[in-house]
Scaffold this motif. Structure first.
Motif, PDB file in Angstrom:
ATOM      1  N   SER A  60       0.802  -1.220   0.000  1.00  0.00           N
ATOM      2  CA  SER A  60       0.000   0.000   0.000  1.00  0.00           C
ATOM      3  C   SER A  60       0.839   1.277   0.000  1.00  0.00           C
ATOM      4  O   SER A  60       0.301   2.368  -0.119  1.00  0.00           O
ATOM      5  CB  SER A  60      -0.956  -0.002   1.189  1.00  0.00           C
ATOM      6  N   CYS A  64      -1.322   2.918  -6.977  1.00  0.00           N
ATOM      7  CA  CYS A  64      -1.866   1.882  -7.855  1.00  0.00           C
ATOM      8  C   CYS A  64      -1.791   2.381  -9.295  1.00  0.00           C
ATOM      9  O   CYS A  64      -2.130   3.526  -9.590  1.00  0.00           O
ATOM     10  CB  CYS A  64      -3.317   1.587  -7.457  1.00  0.00           C
ATOM     11  N   THR A  70      -2.048  -2.737  -6.159  1.00  0.00           N
ATOM     12  CA  THR A  70      -1.894  -2.618  -4.714  1.00  0.00           C
ATOM     13  C   THR A  70      -3.181  -3.098  -4.046  1.00  0.00           C
ATOM     14  O   THR A  70      -4.222  -3.201  -4.689  1.00  0.00           O
ATOM     15  CB  THR A  70      -1.618  -1.147  -4.328  1.00  0.00           C
ATOM     16  N   MET A  73      -7.437  -0.445   0.426  1.00  0.00           N
ATOM     17  CA  MET A  73      -7.273  -0.026   1.824  1.00  0.00           C
ATOM     18  C   MET A  73      -8.516  -0.364   2.647  1.00  0.00           C
ATOM     19  O   MET A  73      -8.402  -0.833   3.770  1.00  0.00           O
ATOM     20  CB  MET A  73      -6.968   1.465   1.906  1.00  0.00           C
ATOM     21  N   ASN A  84      -7.948  -8.866  -2.223  1.00  0.00           N
ATOM     22  CA  ASN A  84      -6.947  -8.582  -1.190  1.00  0.00           C
ATOM     23  C   ASN A  84      -6.320  -9.862  -0.648  1.00  0.00           C
ATOM     24  O   ASN A  84      -5.114  -9.922  -0.407  1.00  0.00           O
ATOM     25  CB  ASN A  84      -7.552  -7.770  -0.047  1.00  0.00           C
TER      26      ASN A  84
END
Length: 173
Positions: A60, A64, A70, A73, A84
């Protein structure tokens, strides 16, 4: 203070081989800046221009991009959660590979007491040797340093350098 640190950009493939390494930036330089200044960034940007779809995974701390994926969040739905999880599993190869690299070459695990430029060369050399060991399937624990004798078996104390080297090679390798 009195010490320097080196921030190293490293890219592994799924087989734990190092595909790109940049060991030259001072420790305070952000990872994203190192990437922006790297040849890898230029290659990946050119691939997008030429509609070649290749992807890298980053944590992170990176922005991106179309080629640099990435994690989310705050995942908003099940698809993002699954993404994720897959991202984390895939990136674990990098963390595992860095651990292998540091265990194989203990100098990387602690302080390198050399001038920063020499330290960068040591890091790069360890990366090359890491790939050679991986490509030849050499196990990390094949040599127990603590079990080695102080001198080779056929050491008589009066060998010249060349003969002594042969005795060392025959005994330990």
């Amino acid at each position: 203070m009195g010490y320097h640190s080196i921030n190293t950009q490293i890219m592994f493939d799924a087989n734990c081989l190092i595909r790109d390494i940049v060991p030259r930036w001072p420790g305070a330089v952000h990872d994203a800046r190192i990437l922006r200044q790297s040849g890898l960034h230029q290659i990946m940007e050119q691939n997008i221009v030429h509609d070649q779809h290749q992807y890298l995974l980053g944590d992170s701390g990176y922005l991106c991009k179309r080629w640099l994926l990435t994690p989310f969040m705050n995942p908003a739905d099940e698809h993002q959660l699954i993404y994720n999880r897959a991202h984390k599993r895939t990136r674990s190869v990098v963390e595992r590979s860095i651990g292998i690299l540091k265990r194989r070459w203990a100098i990387l695990h602690n302080e390198i007491r050399l001038h920063p430029l020499k330290s960068c060369k040591v890091i790069l050399s360890c990366a090359v040797l890491h790939n050679i060991c991986n490509m030849r399937n050499l196990p990390m624990d094949s040599l127990d340093i603590d079990a080695l004798p102080d001198h080779p078996e056929n050491y008589h104390g009066n060998e010249d350098g060349l003969r002594y080297r042969n005795v060392v090679a025959n005994t330990f390798f």
